[in-house]
Design an enzyme around this catalytic site. Structure first.
Site, mmCIF file in Angstrom:
data_model
loop_
_atom_site.group_PDB
_atom_site.id
_atom_site.type_symbol
_atom_site.label_atom_id
_atom_site.label_comp_id
_atom_site.label_asym_id
_atom_site.label_seq_id
_atom_site.Cartn_x
_atom_site.Cartn_y
_atom_site.Cartn_z
ATOM 1 N N SER A 112 1.184 -0.682 -0.263
ATOM 2 C CA SER A 112 -0.020 -0.349 0.334
ATOM 3 C C SER A 112 1.375 1.423 0.008
ATOM 4 O O SER A 112 2.001 0.587 0.682
ATOM 5 C CB SER A 112 -1.031 0.262 1.386
ATOM 6 N N LYS A 122 2.249 -3.710 6.662
ATOM 7 C CA LYS A 122 2.202 -3.884 4.866
ATOM 8 C C LYS A 122 4.247 -3.999 4.651
ATOM 9 O O LYS A 122 4.812 -4.328 3.967
ATOM 10 C CB LYS A 122 1.461 -2.881 4.246
ATOM 11 N N TYR A 149 -1.313 -0.861 10.327
ATOM 12 C CA TYR A 149 -1.833 -1.373 9.364
ATOM 13 C C TYR A 149 -0.478 -1.408 8.327
ATOM 14 O O TYR A 149 -0.330 -2.348 7.760
ATOM 15 C CB TYR A 149 -3.082 -0.504 8.522
HETATM 16 P P1 NAD Z 1 -10.913 -7.597 1.189
HETATM 17 O O1 NAD Z 1 -10.974 -7.183 2.681
HETATM 18 O O2 NAD Z 1 -12.206 -6.956 0.214
HETATM 19 O O3 NAD Z 1 -10.522 -8.641 1.022
HETATM 20 C C1 NAD Z 1 -9.406 -9.321 1.809
HETATM 21 C C2 NAD Z 1 -9.876 -10.703 2.171
HETATM 22 O O4 NAD Z 1 -8.821 -11.675 2.864
HETATM 23 C C3 NAD Z 1 -11.291 -11.348 2.070
HETATM 24 O O5 NAD Z 1 -11.832 -11.954 1.354
HETATM 25 C C4 NAD Z 1 -10.485 -11.975 3.824
HETATM 26 O O6 NAD Z 1 -12.329 -12.826 4.019
HETATM 27 C C5 NAD Z 1 -9.719 -12.404 3.585
HETATM 28 N N1 NAD Z 1 -8.764 -12.845 4.154
HETATM 29 C C6 NAD Z 1 -8.555 -11.692 5.922
HETATM 30 N N2 NAD Z 1 -7.157 -12.111 6.754
HETATM 31 C C7 NAD Z 1 -7.316 -13.641 6.364
HETATM 32 C C8 NAD Z 1 -6.410 -14.670 6.636
HETATM 33 N N3 NAD Z 1 -6.290 -14.599 7.689
HETATM 34 N N4 NAD Z 1 -6.815 -16.182 5.520
HETATM 35 C C9 NAD Z 1 -7.753 -16.503 4.759
HETATM 36 N N5 NAD Z 1 -8.358 -15.301 4.343
HETATM 37 C C10 NAD Z 1 -8.533 -13.433 4.449
HETATM 38 O O7 NAD Z 1 -9.226 -6.068 0.997
HETATM 39 P P2 NAD Z 1 -8.896 -5.295 -0.215
HETATM 40 O O8 NAD Z 1 -9.619 -4.163 -0.509
HETATM 41 O O9 NAD Z 1 -9.374 -6.090 -1.336
HETATM 42 O O10 NAD Z 1 -7.855 -5.161 0.248
HETATM 43 C C11 NAD Z 1 -6.766 -6.723 -0.648
HETATM 44 C C12 NAD Z 1 -5.142 -6.658 0.119
HETATM 45 O O11 NAD Z 1 -4.986 -5.229 -0.452
HETATM 46 C C13 NAD Z 1 -5.047 -6.343 1.782
HETATM 47 O O12 NAD Z 1 -3.842 -6.800 1.644
HETATM 48 C C14 NAD Z 1 -5.201 -4.840 1.772
HETATM 49 O O13 NAD Z 1 -4.415 -4.730 2.546
HETATM 50 C C15 NAD Z 1 -4.867 -4.295 0.283
HETATM 51 N N6 NAD Z 1 -4.799 -3.088 -0.100
HETATM 52 C C16 NAD Z 1 -5.810 -3.204 0.210
HETATM 53 C C17 NAD Z 1 -6.276 -1.296 0.055
HETATM 54 C C18 NAD Z 1 -7.910 -0.634 -0.619
HETATM 55 O O14 NAD Z 1 -8.033 0.555 -0.351
HETATM 56 N N7 NAD Z 1 -8.733 -1.483 -0.489
HETATM 57 C C19 NAD Z 1 -4.889 0.103 -0.600
HETATM 58 C C20 NAD Z 1 -4.201 -1.213 -0.547
HETATM 59 C C21 NAD Z 1 -3.475 -2.081 -0.353
HETATM 60 N N1 UFG Z 2 -12.913 11.265 2.954
HETATM 61 C C1 UFG Z 2 -14.367 11.608 3.413
HETATM 62 N N2 UFG Z 2 -15.420 11.647 3.522
HETATM 63 C C2 UFG Z 2 -15.408 9.964 4.402
HETATM 64 C C3 UFG Z 2 -14.026 9.320 3.953
HETATM 65 C C4 UFG Z 2 -12.779 9.587 2.871
HETATM 66 O O1 UFG Z 2 -14.041 13.165 3.169
HETATM 67 O O2 UFG Z 2 -16.227 8.949 4.997
HETATM 68 C C5 UFG Z 2 -11.906 11.589 2.360
HETATM 69 C C6 UFG Z 2 -10.826 11.317 3.140
HETATM 70 O O3 UFG Z 2 -10.662 12.235 4.063
HETATM 71 C C7 UFG Z 2 -9.742 11.192 2.084
HETATM 72 C C8 UFG Z 2 -10.494 10.959 0.891
HETATM 73 O O4 UFG Z 2 -11.784 11.085 0.843
HETATM 74 O O5 UFG Z 2 -9.262 12.627 1.736
HETATM 75 C C9 UFG Z 2 -10.246 9.216 0.409
HETATM 76 O O6 UFG Z 2 -10.148 8.355 2.021
HETATM 77 P P1 UFG Z 2 -10.153 7.019 1.769
HETATM 78 O O7 UFG Z 2 -10.850 6.768 3.068
HETATM 79 O O8 UFG Z 2 -11.226 6.459 0.955
HETATM 80 O O9 UFG Z 2 -8.777 6.278 1.498
HETATM 81 P P2 UFG Z 2 -7.397 6.998 2.237
HETATM 82 O O10 UFG Z 2 -6.463 7.164 1.146
HETATM 83 O O11 UFG Z 2 -7.674 7.422 3.501
HETATM 84 O O12 UFG Z 2 -6.814 5.920 2.863
HETATM 85 C C10 UFG Z 2 -6.862 4.516 1.689
HETATM 86 C C11 UFG Z 2 -6.922 2.830 2.142
HETATM 87 C C12 UFG Z 2 -5.799 2.677 2.836
HETATM 88 C C13 UFG Z 2 -4.945 2.689 2.611
HETATM 89 C C14 UFG Z 2 -4.328 4.683 1.822
HETATM 90 C C15 UFG Z 2 -3.233 3.825 0.869
HETATM 91 O O13 UFG Z 2 -8.378 3.099 3.174
HETATM 92 O O14 UFG Z 2 -5.601 1.368 3.234
HETATM 93 O O15 UFG Z 2 -5.531 4.794 0.675
HETATM 94 O O16 UFG Z 2 -2.557 5.055 0.745
HETATM 95 F F1 UFG Z 2 -3.851 2.207 3.562
#
Ligand code: NAD
Ligand code: UFG
Length: 337
Positions: free
Chosen positions: A125, A153, A149
Site C-alpha cells: 500500500s 505492510k 496497518y
Molecule cells: P478485502 O477485505 O475486500 O479482501 C481481503 C480478503 O482477504 C477478504 O476476502 C478476507 O476475507 C480475506 N482474508 C483476510 N484475512 C485472511 C486470512 N487470515 N486468511 C484467509 N483469508 C483472509 O480487501 P481488499 O480491499 O480487496 O484488499 C486486498 C489487499 O490489498 C489487502 O491486503 C489490503 O491490505 C491491500 N490493500 C488494499 C487497499 C484498499 O484501499 N482497498 C489499498 C492498499 C492495499
Molecule cells: N473522506 C471523506 N469522508 C469520508 C471518507 C473519506 O471526506 O467519509 C476523504 C478522506 O479524508 C480522504 C479521501 O476521502 O481525503 C479518501 O479517503 P479514503 O478513506 O477513501 O482513503 P484513504 O486515502 O484514507 O486510505 C486509503 C485506504 C488505506 C490505504 C491508503 C493508502 O483506505 O487502506 O489509502 O494510501 F492504506
C-alpha cells in the site's frame, strides 16, 4: 495452463484479479476465510468468466491446509491479498493485525518455499510511505508508515525482500496500491464493506442508495485547490491487470521488485462527489467537517516504474471509476442488499 493461488481472492481487489487472471488464461485457486467477503462472489465470477475458480475456505495461518492445497494443485505462483485493512482497527487491536497480516504472510511464505513455488506477488500500500515530505511518491523514497496497518505492510515487504535474497530462486513483486475504487463493468462484483464504510467511494455509494444520509467531507482547509484532500484513485480493473503483468514480469526476471500502482493524477473529495453526481444523477448531500486524524492533504503516485518495468498504465479515468461504482451499487440496490 498455469495455476495461481490467490489468497483473499473473494475480497474486493482479489475478486477482480481472479477475473483478470481467468480472462488471461490462468487457472485460479482461491484461499479465503471469508472474514470480510461472501461466498456469493464466486457465482458472480462464474457469471463474468463462465468459469469458476477452485475455492478453499480457510486461513492463511493454517499450515495443514496450505500444504494440502500445494499438494492438490500444481501452483506456479501466489498472489497474496489476504489481510486486514482497517487503519483505525489496526491502532486499537495491533496484535490482531500483526498476527493476521505479518504472521500469516510468514506462514504462507514458509509453505510456499517448502512447496518450491517461486513466484510471489504481494498487496502492499502507498501507506508505507508515511509522510515523506513530498506528495508524489516514488518507490525509492524513505518509508515511515504512521499506523499499525501500514507497518504490517512494510514488515511483509521487508520479510519478502530478505527471503528473496536468501533464496535466489524466489521472485517477488510488492505492489503498492494507491486508492482502489470502482467495480467490474458488469456491476456484478465491487466493494461492499460490512458495516459503515470507512472509505470515500463505498460511503458515497451507500448514500446514493439511501442507506446513509449525508457524507462528512473530512477537512476543507487543506492547501489544495478546493481545500479538500487529494488522492490518486485507481480503477480496480486497472489494478487487477497490474497483477497479471507482475506475474509476466516475474517469469522473465529474478529477484524482488517494488512498484507503485496509481494513475499519477489526484482528485479531490469534491471532484469525486461532483463526478459521481453527474454520472449517477443522484444527489450526494455533504457537510464540510473537521479533518480526519491521520489524513494527509495530498499524495499520488509516480507511476513511471510500473510503466517501464511492467508495461502497465492505468486506462480508466474518474468518470469510469464513478460510473462503475454506481452500476455496482444500483444493482445491489435492485437486489435489496
Ligand atoms: P478485502 O477485505 O475486500 O479482501 C481481503 C480478503 O482477504 C477478504 O476476502 C478476507 O476475507 C480475506 N482474508 C483476510 N484475512 C485472511 C486470512 N487470515 N486468511 C484467509 N483469508 C483472509 O480487501 P481488499 O480491499 O480487496 O484488499 C486486498 C489487499 O490489498 C489487502 O491486503 C489490503 O491490505 C491491500 N490493500 C488494499 C487497499 C484498499 O484501499 N482497498 C489499498 C492498499 C492495499
Ligand atoms: N473522506 C471523506 N469522508 C469520508 C471518507 C473519506 O471526506 O467519509 C476523504 C478522506 O479524508 C480522504 C479521501 O476521502 O481525503 C479518501 O479517503 P479514503 O478513506 O477513501 O482513503 P484513504 O486515502 O484514507 O486510505 C486509503 C485506504 C488505506 C490505504 C491508503 C493508502 O483506505 O487502506 O489509502 O494510501 F492504506
Amino acid at each position: 495452463m498455469k495455476t495461481i493461488l490467490v489468497t483473499g481472492g473473494a475480497g474486493y481487489i482479489g475478486s477482480h484479479t481472479v477475473v483478470a487472471l481467468q480472462d488471461g488464461g490462468y487457472q485460479v485457486v482461491i484461499l479465503d476465510n471469508l472474514c470480510n467477503s461472501k461466498l456469493v462472489v464466486l457465482n458472480s465470477i462464474q457469471k463474468i468468466c463462465s468459469k469458476t475458480p477452485v475455492f478453499y475456505q480457510g486461513d492463511i495461518r493454517d499450515r495443514t491446509l496450505l500444504s494440502k492445497i500445494f499438494n492438490n494443485h500444481s501452483i506456479s505462483g501466489v498472489i497474496h491479498f489476504a489481510g486486514l485493512k482497517a487503519v483505525g482497527e489496526s491502532q486499537s487491536q495491533p496484535l490482531k493485525y500483526y498476527d493476521n497480516n505479518v504472521a500469516g504472510s510468514i506462514t504462507l511464505l514458509e509453505e510456499i518455499l517448502k512447496a518450491k513455488v517461486d513466484t510471489f506477488v504481494f498487496s502492499s500500500s502507498a501507506t508505507v510511505y508515511g509522510e515523506p515530505g513530498a506528495s508524489q511518491y516514488q518507490e525509492d523514497m524513505p518509508t515511515a508508515p504512521i499506523n499499525v496497518y501500514g507497518r504490517t505492510k512494510l514488515m511483509v515487504e521487508e520479510i519478502l525482500g530478505d527471503s528473496a535474497k536468501a533464496n535466489p530462486g524466489l521472485k517477488v513483486a510488492c505492489l503498492r496500491y494507491f486508492n482502489p475504487v470502482g467495480a467490474h463493468s458488469s456491476g456484478l462484483i465491487g466493494e461492499n464493506p460490512v458495516g459503515t464504510p470507512n472509505n470515500l467511494m463505498p460511503y458515497i455509494g451507500q448514500i446514493a442508495l439511501g442507506i446513509l444520509p449525508r457524507l462528512k467531507v473530512f477537512g476543507s482547509d487543506y492547501p489544495t485547490p478546493d481545500g479538500t484532500g487529494l488522492r490518486d484513485y485507481i480503477h480496480v480493473d486497472d489494478l487487477a491487470i497490474g497483477h497479471v503483468l507482475a506475474l509476466d514480469y516475474l517469469e522473465r526476471n529474478p529477484g524482488a521488485i517494488t512498484v507503485n500502482l496509481g494513475t499519477g493524477k489526484p482528485y479531490s473529495v469534491l471532484e469525486m462527489i461532483a463526478t459521481f453526481e453527474k454520472v449517477s444523477g443522484k444527489k450526494i448531500p455533504y457537510d464540510l467537517v473537521e479533518r480526519r486524524s491521520g489524513d494527509l492533504a495530498e499524495y499520488y503516485a509516480n507511476s513511471g516504474l510500473a510503466k517501464a518495468v511492467l508495461g502497465w498504465q492505468a486506462k480508466h479515468g474518474i468518470e469510469r471509476m464513478c460510473e462503475d461504482t454506481w452500476r455496482f451499487y444500483s444493482q445491489l440496490g435492485a437486489q435489496g442488499s
